[in-house]
Design a protein around this motif. Structure first.
Motif, PDB file in Angstrom:
ATOM      1  N   LYS A 189     -64.926  78.044  88.779  1.00 15.90           N
ATOM      2  CA  LYS A 189     -63.911  78.118  87.727  1.00 15.90           C
ATOM      3  C   LYS A 189     -62.756  77.174  88.023  1.00 15.90           C
ATOM      4  O   LYS A 189     -62.508  76.786  89.169  1.00 15.90           O
ATOM      5  CB  LYS A 189     -63.402  79.551  87.591  1.00 15.90           C
ATOM      6  CG  LYS A 189     -62.798  80.124  88.843  1.00 15.90           C
ATOM      7  CD  LYS A 189     -62.570  81.627  88.704  1.00 15.90           C
ATOM      8  CE  LYS A 189     -62.018  82.217  89.986  1.00 15.90           C
ATOM      9  NZ  LYS A 189     -61.947  83.701  89.929  1.00 15.90           N
ATOM     10  N   TRP A 226     -60.887  78.318  93.427  1.00 15.23           N
ATOM     11  CA  TRP A 226     -61.000  77.534  92.198  1.00 15.23           C
ATOM     12  C   TRP A 226     -61.473  76.126  92.562  1.00 15.23           C
ATOM     13  O   TRP A 226     -61.539  75.764  93.740  1.00 15.23           O
ATOM     14  CB  TRP A 226     -59.646  77.443  91.498  1.00 15.23           C
ATOM     15  CG  TRP A 226     -58.967  78.756  91.292  1.00 15.23           C
ATOM     16  CD1 TRP A 226     -59.142  79.636  90.260  1.00 15.23           C
ATOM     17  CD2 TRP A 226     -57.951  79.339  92.131  1.00 15.23           C
ATOM     18  NE1 TRP A 226     -58.321  80.722  90.401  1.00 15.23           N
ATOM     19  CE2 TRP A 226     -57.579  80.579  91.551  1.00 15.23           C
ATOM     20  CE3 TRP A 226     -57.337  78.956  93.319  1.00 15.23           C
ATOM     21  CZ2 TRP A 226     -56.616  81.417  92.105  1.00 15.23           C
ATOM     22  CZ3 TRP A 226     -56.388  79.786  93.882  1.00 15.23           C
ATOM     23  CH2 TRP A 226     -56.034  80.995  93.268  1.00 15.23           C
ATOM     24  N   ASP A 282     -58.984  84.302  96.114  1.00 16.07           N
ATOM     25  CA  ASP A 282     -59.662  83.633  95.001  1.00 16.07           C
ATOM     26  C   ASP A 282     -59.965  82.195  95.392  1.00 16.07           C
ATOM     27  O   ASP A 282     -59.360  81.649  96.321  1.00 16.07           O
ATOM     28  CB  ASP A 282     -58.804  83.651  93.731  1.00 16.07           C
ATOM     29  CG  ASP A 282     -59.647  83.799  92.461  1.00 16.07           C
ATOM     30  OD1 ASP A 282     -60.833  83.410  92.496  1.00 16.07           O
ATOM     31  OD2 ASP A 282     -59.117  84.300  91.458  1.00 16.07           O
ATOM     32  N   LEU A 337     -58.899  75.628  88.299  1.00 18.44           N
ATOM     33  CA  LEU A 337     -57.729  76.049  89.057  1.00 18.44           C
ATOM     34  C   LEU A 337     -56.747  76.866  88.220  1.00 18.44           C
ATOM     35  O   LEU A 337     -56.390  76.495  87.105  1.00 18.44           O
ATOM     36  CB  LEU A 337     -57.014  74.809  89.613  1.00 18.44           C
ATOM     37  CG  LEU A 337     -55.691  75.051  90.344  1.00 18.44           C
ATOM     38  CD1 LEU A 337     -55.902  75.905  91.586  1.00 18.44           C
ATOM     39  CD2 LEU A 337     -55.048  73.712  90.712  1.00 18.44           C
ATOM     40  N   GLN A 338     -56.307  77.977  88.802  1.00 21.20           N
ATOM     41  CA  GLN A 338     -55.192  78.768  88.287  1.00 21.20           C
ATOM     42  C   GLN A 338     -54.141  78.790  89.394  1.00 21.20           C
ATOM     43  O   GLN A 338     -54.311  79.477  90.390  1.00 21.20           O
ATOM     44  CB  GLN A 338     -55.640  80.183  87.922  1.00 21.20           C
ATOM     45  CG  GLN A 338     -56.679  80.236  86.821  1.00 21.20           C
ATOM     46  CD  GLN A 338     -57.119  81.656  86.516  1.00 21.20           C
ATOM     47  OE1 GLN A 338     -56.434  82.618  86.849  1.00 21.20           O
ATOM     48  NE2 GLN A 338     -58.270  81.790  85.884  1.00 21.20           N
ATOM     49  N   THR A 372     -61.194  71.795  91.195  1.00 24.35           N
ATOM     50  CA  THR A 372     -60.629  70.765  90.326  1.00 24.35           C
ATOM     51  C   THR A 372     -61.711  69.725  90.040  1.00 24.35           C
ATOM     52  O   THR A 372     -62.783  69.743  90.624  1.00 24.35           O
ATOM     53  CB  THR A 372     -59.412  70.092  90.975  1.00 24.35           C
ATOM     54  OG1 THR A 372     -59.840  69.381  92.151  1.00 24.35           O
ATOM     55  CG2 THR A 372     -58.354  71.116  91.358  1.00 24.35           C
TER      56      THR A 372
END
Length: 425
Positions: free
Chosen positions: A340, A330, A328, A342-343, A332
């Motif tokens: 998308k 992400w 994945d 951050l997870q 910031t």
């Protein structure tokens, strides 16, 4: 997507980017070796296969073996053979590539006028990587590209047919929405890889400041996901030349510019890094108007040294990136279009870059996970504050694994375009 590249739109078919490329997903490339005396008891992430690096508009026809060795010295292992006027010139070029330890993607008129004979002539050459089909096909070119790919693959089932696709933000040129285009090319074309053009750093006419094109990361998001769905490798391009095109100047790439492009591409799982261009195109107006790593006369420019230094750094980390699966990605800071927030993976307790933007990528390779944080700025440092579980290690630029005391938050300064890398089993 420049007028210098437009001549490739009419050009020919393309084969396998060699076993090196199709074996990119194999984890046996990765191994932890015993440390050397100079590095204490640290483990190192070794590699048996170098990351694949391709030069667009590589060494021209008639050049001597020294020019091919110079290309090899800069870290390249593949050459997009352009301006070769006939099959005999291709033969001479492939022979020199073989002597230099490189592979080439060929292109000559006979691939169209006598396809079967030409492919049969070259398909078993040790230096052959493939055949160019088409550069940046628009919607009305897709049928033609499909026919060529099917024809070429019928004579060489192992060969990659090289097609370089268009990206987001130019629907007017594509002839359809970007979404429709991606759906069509990935369902209609017998793709063995996904490659697309995007040169994100530019200065628009009438302006003086360099900008990052907002559609770049959207294109990476879409194409990296499609490559994962189709289980084929992602190939990406980095701009390594200065020139003007249409309404913008592509400025002279700095070290930070090159790193930002390459590390972002790797963060999205790219398995083949391409540079546009290596040689100053023979049909470019002059060396003064177009600055490439190598001038038309074969002399090196400052861009050659920059490219060489970046490639040297990346090659050392081949054990991380060759065969890596993108789990994945992400972002910031202010989120670029199509991305998308951050997870945080469970191995990390906190990760913060303040208001500054970064790419955060989770990769898997063999029995190891990697978290890669790329500074999204080409001109300023960012501060990374991060805390992880005790089993997470740092990976330095020499590919050594370093133990970290995670009892408190660690703070790092990441240079423009650069990255930090962490790993755990």
């Amino acid at each position: 997507m420049t007028k210098i590249k437009s001549f490739l739109i009419t050009l020919l078919f393309h084969s396998l980017f060699a076993t090196t490329m199709l074996s990119c997903g194999k984890s046996e490339n990765i191994g932890l070796t015993e440390p050397t005396d100079d590095n204490g008891d640290r483990e190192k992430i070794e590699y048996t296969k170098q990351i694949s690096i391709l030069g667009w508009i590589g060494v021209p026809p008639g050049a001597d073996i020294g020019n091919y060795n110079t290309m090899k010295s800069a870290g390249f292992n593949h050459d997009l053979m352009t301006f070769f006027g006939n099959a005999d010139a291709i033969q001479e070029g492939l022979d020199k590539l073989q002597r230099a330890g490189l592979k080439g993607i060929i292109n000559c008129p006979e691939l169209v006028t006598d396809t079967e004979k030409t492919i049969n002539r070259f398909k078993n050459h040790p230096a052959l990587a493939g055949y160019t089909v088409m550069d940046e096909p628009r919607m009305h070119n897709i049928k033609e590209a499909k026919e060529k790919m099917n024809k070429f693959q019928s004579f060489d089932s192992k060969g990659i047919s090289y097609v370089n696709l268009l990206a987001a933000g130019i629907d007017w040129w594509i002839g359809a929405s970007f979404e429709e285009y991606v759906k069509t090319v990935t369902s209609e074309l017998p793709l063995q890889m996904i490659s697309f053009s995007f040169y994100p750093i530019h200065i628009l006419d009438g302006k003086t400041e360099r900008e990052l094109n907002p559609f770049w990361y959207k294109s990476l998001e879409v194409y990296s996901q499609k490559a994962k769905e189709l289980n084929i490798p992602l190939w990406t391009l980095t701009l390594s030349s200065k020139h003007h095109h249409n309404d913008r100047l592509y400025p002279e790439p700095t070290i930070a510019d090159l790193k930002l492009q390459v590390y972002s591409n790797l963060a999205y799982g790219s398995q083949v890094l391409q540079y546009y261009t290596y040689w100053n195109p023979l049909d470019a107006p002059s060396d003064a108007d177009y600055l490439a790593p190598v001038n038309k006369d074969g002399s090196k420019t400052i861009l050659y040294e920059r490219l060489k230094s970046v490639n040297k750094e990346i090659i050392k980390l081949s054990g991380v990136f060759v065969g890596a699966e993108k789990i994945d990605v992400w972002h910031t800071g202010v989120l670029p279009e199509g991305t998308k927030a951050l997870q945080l993976p469970p191995a990390f307790e906190s990760l913060d870059t303040g208001s500054d933007g970064a790419v955060v990528s989770l990769l898997k390779n063999g029995n190891r996970n990697y978290l890669m944080i790329v500074n999204r700025s080409f001109d300023k440092k960012i501060t990374l504050n991060v805390k992880a579980k005790k089993y997470v290690q740092e990976v330095d630029k020499e590919a050594y694994l370093n133990t970290v005391d995670w009892k408190k938050i660690k703070r790092y300064q990441i240079d423009p375009g650069d990255m930090r890398l962490f790993s755990w089993k």
